[in-house]
Write an enzyme that holds these catalytic residues in place. Sequence first.
Site, PDB file in Angstrom:
ATOM      1  N   GLU A  96      50.267  37.897  43.770  1.00  0.00           N
ATOM      2  CA  GLU A  96      49.212  37.787  42.737  1.00  0.00           C
ATOM      3  C   GLU A  96      47.900  38.436  43.192  1.00  0.00           C
ATOM      4  O   GLU A  96      46.806  37.966  42.894  1.00  0.00           O
ATOM      5  CB  GLU A  96      49.048  36.344  42.273  1.00  0.00           C
ATOM      6  CG  GLU A  96      50.343  35.878  41.623  1.00  0.00           C
ATOM      7  CD  GLU A  96      50.241  34.733  40.654  1.00  0.00           C
ATOM      8  OE1 GLU A  96      49.145  34.506  40.125  1.00  0.00           O
ATOM      9  OE2 GLU A  96      51.277  34.099  40.414  1.00  0.00           O
TER      10      GLU A  96
HETATM   11  N1  CAA Z   1      40.133  41.533  33.023  1.00  0.00           N
HETATM   12  C1  CAA Z   1      40.148  42.395  31.978  1.00  0.00           C
HETATM   13  N2  CAA Z   1      40.294  43.723  32.118  1.00  0.00           N
HETATM   14  C2  CAA Z   1      40.410  44.193  33.360  1.00  0.00           C
HETATM   15  C3  CAA Z   1      40.408  43.374  34.506  1.00  0.00           C
HETATM   16  C4  CAA Z   1      40.259  41.976  34.294  1.00  0.00           C
HETATM   17  N3  CAA Z   1      40.247  41.101  35.297  1.00  0.00           N
HETATM   18  N4  CAA Z   1      40.548  44.154  35.609  1.00  0.00           N
HETATM   19  C5  CAA Z   1      40.628  45.417  35.189  1.00  0.00           C
HETATM   20  N5  CAA Z   1      40.558  45.442  33.820  1.00  0.00           N
HETATM   21  C6  CAA Z   1      40.570  46.607  32.941  1.00  0.00           C
HETATM   22  C7  CAA Z   1      39.408  47.529  33.274  1.00  0.00           C
HETATM   23  O1  CAA Z   1      38.227  47.128  32.600  1.00  0.00           O
HETATM   24  C8  CAA Z   1      39.924  48.863  32.784  1.00  0.00           C
HETATM   25  O2  CAA Z   1      39.783  48.929  31.372  1.00  0.00           O
HETATM   26  P1  CAA Z   1      38.830  50.055  30.653  1.00  0.00           P
HETATM   27  O3  CAA Z   1      39.462  51.369  31.021  1.00  0.00           O
HETATM   28  O4  CAA Z   1      38.919  49.719  29.228  1.00  0.00           O
HETATM   29  O5  CAA Z   1      37.472  49.874  31.266  1.00  0.00           O
HETATM   30  C9  CAA Z   1      41.419  48.779  33.061  1.00  0.00           C
HETATM   31  O6  CAA Z   1      41.740  47.373  33.159  1.00  0.00           O
HETATM   32  C10 CAA Z   1      41.795  49.456  34.354  1.00  0.00           C
HETATM   33  O7  CAA Z   1      41.064  48.834  35.380  1.00  0.00           O
HETATM   34  P2  CAA Z   1      40.585  49.548  36.708  1.00  0.00           P
HETATM   35  O8  CAA Z   1      40.059  50.906  36.399  1.00  0.00           O
HETATM   36  O9  CAA Z   1      39.709  48.595  37.438  1.00  0.00           O
HETATM   37  O10 CAA Z   1      42.010  49.726  37.428  1.00  0.00           O
HETATM   38  P3  CAA Z   1      42.367  50.041  38.935  1.00  0.00           P
HETATM   39  O11 CAA Z   1      43.510  50.961  38.933  1.00  0.00           O
HETATM   40  O12 CAA Z   1      41.152  50.422  39.704  1.00  0.00           O
HETATM   41  O13 CAA Z   1      42.979  48.626  39.477  1.00  0.00           O
HETATM   42  C11 CAA Z   1      43.038  46.401  40.250  1.00  0.00           C
HETATM   43  C12 CAA Z   1      42.432  47.409  39.280  1.00  0.00           C
HETATM   44  C13 CAA Z   1      42.085  45.211  40.218  1.00  0.00           C
HETATM   45  C14 CAA Z   1      43.150  46.905  41.663  1.00  0.00           C
HETATM   46  C15 CAA Z   1      44.450  45.989  39.701  1.00  0.00           C
HETATM   47  O14 CAA Z   1      45.331  47.073  39.774  1.00  0.00           O
HETATM   48  C16 CAA Z   1      45.048  44.791  40.409  1.00  0.00           C
HETATM   49  O15 CAA Z   1      44.664  43.647  40.158  1.00  0.00           O
HETATM   50  N6  CAA Z   1      46.039  45.026  41.318  1.00  0.00           N
HETATM   51  C17 CAA Z   1      46.811  43.930  41.921  1.00  0.00           C
HETATM   52  C18 CAA Z   1      48.026  43.607  41.108  1.00  0.00           C
HETATM   53  C19 CAA Z   1      48.525  42.208  41.355  1.00  0.00           C
HETATM   54  O16 CAA Z   1      47.779  41.255  41.453  1.00  0.00           O
HETATM   55  N7  CAA Z   1      49.857  42.074  41.389  1.00  0.00           N
HETATM   56  C20 CAA Z   1      50.461  40.796  41.503  1.00  0.00           C
HETATM   57  C21 CAA Z   1      51.873  40.859  41.000  1.00  0.00           C
HETATM   58  S1  CAA Z   1      52.346  39.473  40.049  1.00  0.00           S
HETATM   59  C22 CAA Z   1      52.893  38.309  41.159  1.00  0.00           C
HETATM   60  O17 CAA Z   1      52.707  38.400  42.337  1.00  0.00           O
HETATM   61  C23 CAA Z   1      53.526  37.140  40.498  1.00  0.00           C
HETATM   62  C24 CAA Z   1      54.477  36.378  41.307  1.00  0.00           C
HETATM   63  O18 CAA Z   1      55.658  36.521  41.123  1.00  0.00           O
HETATM   64  C25 CAA Z   1      53.999  35.319  42.225  1.00  0.00           C
END
Ligand code: CAA
Length: 384
Positions: A368
Site C-alpha cells: 500500500e
Molecule cells: N488523491 C487524488 N488524486 C491523486 C492523488 C491522491 N492521493 N495522488 C495523485 N493523484 C492524482 C494527481 O493529482 C494527478 O492528477 P492530475 O493529472 O489531474 O493532476 C494524477 O493522480 C497523477 O498523479 P501524479 O502525477 O502525482 O503521479 P505519479 O506518477 O507522480 O505517482 C504516486 C504518484 C503517489 C507515486 C503513486 O503512483 C503511488 O501512490 N504509488 C504507490 C502505489 C501503491 O501504493 N501501491 C500499493 C498497491 S495496493 C496494495 O498493496 C494492496 C494490498 O494488497 C495490501
Amino acid sequence: MHFQLSEEHLMIQKAARDFAQNQCLPGVIERDEKQIFPREQITQLAELGFMGMMVDPKYGGAGMDTISYVLAMEEISKVDASVSVCMSVNNSLVCWGLETYGTEEQKQQYLVPLAQGKKDGELYIGAFLLSEPEAGSDATSQSTTAEDKGDYYLLNGTKNWITNGSSASVYLVIAQTDVAKGSHGINAFIVEKNTPGITVGAKENKMGIRGSDTHSISFTDVKVPKANRIGEDGFGFKFAMKTLAGGRIGIASQALGIASGAYELALAYSKQRKAFGKEIMHHQAIQFKLADMATKVEAARLLCLKSAWEKDNHMDYTISGSMAKVYASEAAMWIATEAVQVHGGYGYVKEYHVERLMRDAKITQIYEGTSEIQRVVISRSILK
Ligand code: CAA
C-alpha cells in the site's frame, strides 16, 4: 481536544482483543508455518461485522467510524497480521472504494455481500488489483489493458502480489484504456473472479504474513460489462489513489498492532527472565529498549488515531495517513527486531511469537505504498 476513547470505542476494542486472543492466537504458528489461509477467522470476523466495519448499515455494514477500525486493526494485528491484512483490504480498499464511488446498482450487487463478508452462506470478500510485475511504486505505468468494445471492456494483462488473490470473489481491477491519456486514461472495474479468462497464479511463498493468500492474477480476453466500471471514463487512477489514502490508515494500524504486540511480549518476558541474579527488566539496557518501544508505540497510535479522526470529520487525511504509515511501519520493524533481541535465543524460535512479528513487520514498509512512496507524498505536500 480530548484523548479519551468513548464507551463504544472501548467495547469495540475489547471485542477485537477477545477475538484475537480466543480465535486467532490458537493455531497462529501453524498457519504461518504451513501458509494456511485463516478462513475460519475471517468468517468469524464477518459475523462480528468487522469485514465492513465502516459501511453504512443500509449496505450491510456495521456503520462504525474509522477510529473503531484502527482500534480493531491494532488488536487483531497484535496476534495475527495475516488475518488483519485480509480485513484491511476488504474494509478500506474494496468496501470503501465501492461505497464512495460505486453506483447504487454496484452497491446493491457487490457492496452488500462484501460488507457482510458472505453471500449464500459462503465467505465473500474482495481484492484490489493495482500492482503489476513492472508497476509497483510507479503505479501509473499500467500494462494491463481494458479495451473499450462498446458495451463491454476486454481486459488483458497480469497483476502481482494480490492479497486475497484466490479467496476473493470480487476483484477491483485497475487497467489502462487509453495510453495516450496517461493517468487520465486509466479505469477501475469490478470483476467477478469466476469470469472466463481469469487465471489465479500459484500462492507466493512469503517471508511474513504467510497465512494471507497472495497470488498473481492474469486476464486473457476477460469481458467486463460497462456497468462494472467505477466512476467516469478515466477515473481509475484517482480512484486508486483516493482508495489507497484510506488503505494506508489500515496498514498503519496493522503496523501499530505488530509494534504493540511485540512490545507487550518483550515487556512480559523481561519480567520473568532472570540474568545476573535478577529479572532482566532491572537491567538498564533492557529498560531503555522498553522505554523506546513504549514511546514509539504511543507515537504511532496517536498518528493513526489522528488520521482516522480526520477521515471521520471529512477532512483531507492523505498526508496524515502517509505519516502514520511510514512512522508506524518503521516503528514496527524496529520494535519487533528489538523484541527478538530482548528475548535472546528464545526470540529466534517460533514459540515465542516475536520472530513472526519481525517477519510480518517488514511487509508494512512495502505494501500500500512503500516507505519511500509515503515520503514522496509527504514531501510533495510540504514543498508545494
Ligand atoms: N488523491 C487524488 N488524486 C491523486 C492523488 C491522491 N492521493 N495522488 C495523485 N493523484 C492524482 C494527481 O493529482 C494527478 O492528477 P492530475 O493529472 O489531474 O493532476 C494524477 O493522480 C497523477 O498523479 P501524479 O502525477 O502525482 O503521479 P505519479 O506518477 O507522480 O505517482 C504516486 C504518484 C503517489 C507515486 C503513486 O503512483 C503511488 O501512490 N504509488 C504507490 C502505489 C501503491 O501504493 N501501491 C500499493 C498497491 S495496493 C496494495 O498493496 C494492496 C494490498 O494488497 C495490501
